[in-house]
Enzyme design. Structure first.
Site, PDB file in Angstrom:
ATOM      1  CB  SER A  27      -1.011  -0.017   1.277  1.00  0.00           C
ATOM      2  OG  SER A  27      -0.125  -0.130   2.630  1.00  0.00           O
ATOM      3  CG  ASN A 114      -3.966  -4.797  12.716  1.00  0.00           C
ATOM      4  OD1 ASN A 114      -3.449  -4.709  11.636  1.00  0.00           O
ATOM      5  ND2 ASN A 114      -4.354  -6.194  13.290  1.00  0.00           N
ATOM      6  CB  THR A 159     -40.629  25.014 -10.187  1.00  0.00           C
ATOM      7  OG1 THR A 159     -41.439  25.324 -11.215  1.00  0.00           O
ATOM      8  CG2 THR A 159     -40.294  25.681  -9.146  1.00  0.00           C
ATOM      9  CG  HIS A 160     -41.109  21.359 -12.830  1.00  0.00           C
ATOM     10  ND1 HIS A 160     -41.291  20.214 -12.353  1.00  0.00           N
ATOM     11  CD2 HIS A 160     -42.136  22.192 -12.068  1.00  0.00           C
ATOM     12  CE1 HIS A 160     -42.346  20.200 -11.507  1.00  0.00           C
ATOM     13  NE2 HIS A 160     -42.666  21.337 -11.247  1.00  0.00           N
ATOM     14  CB  SER A 281     -13.543  23.543 -29.315  1.00  0.00           C
ATOM     15  OG  SER A 281     -13.518  22.463 -30.478  1.00  0.00           O
ATOM     16  CE  LYS A 287     -18.993  24.913 -28.039  1.00  0.00           C
ATOM     17  NZ  LYS A 287     -18.873  23.586 -28.033  1.00  0.00           N
ATOM     18  CG  ASN A 289     -16.540  24.303 -24.646  1.00  0.00           C
ATOM     19  OD1 ASN A 289     -17.551  24.677 -25.080  1.00  0.00           O
ATOM     20  ND2 ASN A 289     -15.726  23.498 -25.091  1.00  0.00           N
ATOM     21  CD  GLU A 294     -19.147  20.896 -20.108  1.00  0.00           C
ATOM     22  OE1 GLU A 294     -18.769  19.678 -20.530  1.00  0.00           O
ATOM     23  OE2 GLU A 294     -19.167  21.768 -20.724  1.00  0.00           O
ATOM     24  CE1 TYR A 321      -6.205  -3.266   8.919  1.00  0.00           C
ATOM     25  CE2 TYR A 321      -5.191  -5.782   8.626  1.00  0.00           C
ATOM     26  CZ  TYR A 321      -5.555  -4.427   8.116  1.00  0.00           C
ATOM     27  OH  TYR A 321      -4.797  -3.824   6.966  1.00  0.00           O
ATOM     28  CD  GLN A 326      -2.899  -2.248   1.914  1.00  0.00           C
ATOM     29  OE1 GLN A 326      -2.262  -2.783   2.980  1.00  0.00           O
ATOM     30  NE2 GLN A 326      -2.925  -2.948   0.951  1.00  0.00           N
TER      31      GLN A 326
HETATM   32  N1  ARG Z   1      -1.111  -1.324   5.044  1.00  0.00           N
HETATM   33  C1  ARG Z   1      -2.074  -1.733   6.138  1.00  0.00           C
HETATM   34  C2  ARG Z   1      -3.443  -1.015   6.010  1.00  0.00           C
HETATM   35  O1  ARG Z   1      -3.473  -0.088   5.257  1.00  0.00           O
HETATM   36  C3  ARG Z   1      -1.613  -1.693   7.511  1.00  0.00           C
HETATM   37  C4  ARG Z   1      -2.152  -2.730   8.260  1.00  0.00           C
HETATM   38  C5  ARG Z   1      -1.574  -3.932   8.064  1.00  0.00           C
HETATM   39  N2  ARG Z   1      -2.094  -5.110   9.130  1.00  0.00           N
HETATM   40  C6  ARG Z   1      -1.913  -6.090   8.848  1.00  0.00           C
HETATM   41  N3  ARG Z   1      -2.269  -7.029   9.916  1.00  0.00           N
HETATM   42  N4  ARG Z   1      -1.434  -6.659   7.662  1.00  0.00           N
HETATM   43  O2  ARG Z   1      -4.466  -1.435   6.531  1.00  0.00           O
END
Ligand code: ARG
Length: 461
Positions: A27, A114, A159-160, A281, A287, A289, A294, A321, A326
């Site tokens: 991550s 965790n 309205t509408h 454009s 154009k 825009n 948008e 957990y 993650q």
């Molecule tokens: N990268 C993990 C998360 O965002 C951290 C916690 C990982 N914990 C574990 N028991 N693998 O949740």
């Protein structure tokens, strides 16, 4: 691989992780954004360990010095990540241990990623959400500044998407400020509720070591401390709440965007964008825009997707957990980024656009816009409203069928006083009730909004 080339959990495993496993489960690419919060969390934890006598003061100071180095490296961009760094927590701990040796190896005592990640993410929200609030205030201020210089300009209220009754432009612009104010309140409510430290919950059940979660909570500036370790590590309600609040901001910006798409069309012509806030454009030379408007509309779908994605991630999770959690970070970060960008871009677009009062007022002066005022005129002299509605409706129908201009039919059938109500610019002055669209209630509303905006601007979590 790190210096040792090993994961944090290598002891239990005969072989190292497969490349595919690392590629799929890391991550770090997105949770790097938590580095400040992870360091803050580690500082509090190591201070807490010394506070209860698990680390000596010298060990604590060695770890704190290493954390300061990591902070400087990350702040300057010179931090070198290792292939074994699964996430930001792993990276910080690995580097601390490299820097200070044995005391560094004690940093994770009584702690799990965790409770660490749950704590870091709350800290991140406490830093980032107030910046969104400040941007919402900025948009409100831009809207109010335009309202304050709208000088009696009026346009059709719809309205509408059918012309209904004339309203002051200031009234219309301020309407959006109230919705944005509720967004600010909702974000603050979420911040108030997430102000609870999970640190000390460990992996799921607390610790056999004499940790003091209240002490670390206080070190980190949390008002509260968890009561149940299972809940502490698995609770992502705060992410869901912020994503909902941001989704509603995005919905409000989307509605505003849709109006500006209409207003800046040639068909409406109510506003002209500044060149710096419009796009051209690649093929059509003429154009101009309203791409900001948008995208404010289009990206609302993405922010709502972030909310629904997270809710689906959470719905099947047993305590406590699970690695699924993650998946909380990317939707949160993306929603914060997108809503921030949208707020800034819309603020600039609205602050710099030119209104076209002639177009607005010409549309609002179409005689049929006076129909309700005519019916209420009859009510004032005793006609039941349902009858008045029918009488005026019939005059509108005759006028549309070619019997004559509405004002002439009104003069003939209902008299001069009624005919005066059809004159340009009269209609918008007619609504006098509290919260209404006429000059008197709009001035009162402006004072009310000023006080409410001061409260929104000064509200602190
Ligand atoms: N990268 C993990 C998360 O965002 C951290 C916690 C990982 N914990 C574990 N028991 N693998 O949740």
């Amino acid at each position: 691989m790190s210096e040792t080339g090993k994961t944090l959990w290598h002891g239990r495993f005969a072989s190292g992780p497969a490349d595919e496993l690392m590629a799929y489960t890391v991550s770090l690419p997105f949770d790097q954004r938590l580095w400040r919060d992870d360091i803050a969390c580690s500082r509090a934890h190591v201070t807490g360990l010394a506070h209860v006598g698990i680390l000596t003061a010298a060990e604590r100071d060695a770890v704190l010095a290493a954390l300061a180095t990591v902070e400087a490296e990350m702040g300057s961009g010179s931090f070198v990540f290792a292939p074994s760094d699964e996430d930001i927590h792993t990276a910080v701990e690995r580097r601390v241990t490299e820097l200070c040796g044995a005391p560094g190896a004690k940093l994770h005592t009584g702690r799990s990623r965790n409770d660490q990640v749950a704590t870091g993410l709350r800290l991140w929200c406490k830093r980032e959400v107030p910046q969104i609030v400040a941007r919402i205030v900025g948009l409100q201020e831009a809207l109010v500044a335009r309202a304050d210089t709208a000088d009696g300009v009026y346009l059709p209220g719809y309205t509408h998407v059918q012309r209904a009754q004339p309203v002051l432009l200031a009234h219309h612009l301020m309407a959006h400020c109230w919705a944005l104010g509720r967004d600010i309140d909702r974000l603050h409510d979420a911040l108030d509720r997430l102000d609870v430290s999970p640190l000390g919950a460990g992996a799921l059940a607390g610790s056999s070591l004499p940790l003091d979660p209240a002490f670390t909570a206080q070190q980190l500036g949390f008002t509260g401390v968890f009561a149940n370790s299972l809940d502490a590590v698995s609770d992502r309600d705060f992410v869901a709440e912020i994503l909902f609040a941001l989704s509603l901001v995005a919905v409000h910006l989307s509605r505003l965007g849709e109006e500006w798409v209409l207003w800046t069309s040639e068909e409406f012509g109510f506003a002209v964008l500044d060149d710096a806030y419009a796009t051209g454009s690649s093929m059509l030379p003429q154009k101009k825009n309203a791409d900001i408007a948008e995208l404010a509309r289009g990206k609302a779908g993405r922010v709502i997707g972030n909310l629904t994605g997270l809710l689906v991630t959470l719905k099947g999770l047993p305590l406590a957990y699970n690695r699924d959690l993650q998946e909380d970070k990317e939707p949160l970060f993306d929603a914060v980024d997108q809503v921030s960008l949208a707020l800034s871009a819309l603020t600039g677009m609205i602050a710099t656009a030119r209104f076209v009062p002639e177009k607005m007022q010409a549309a609002a002066d179409s005689p049929t816009m006076a129909a309700t005022d005519l019916a209420e005129h009859l009510v004032r002299s005793g006609t039941p409203f349902r009858d008045a509605h029918a009488i005026v409706g019939a005059l509108v129908r005759r006028s549309l069928a070619g019997d004559g201009a509405l004002v002439d039919l009104v003069r003939t059938e209902l008299g001069n006083e009624a005919a005066a109500l059809v004159a340009p610019g009269v209609g918008v002055t007619m609504r006098t009730t509290p919260g209404g669209a006429g000059p008197k209630p709009v001035a009162e509303q402006r004072a009310l909004l000023g006080r409410a905006m001061a409260a929104w601007k000064n509200r602190r979590p």
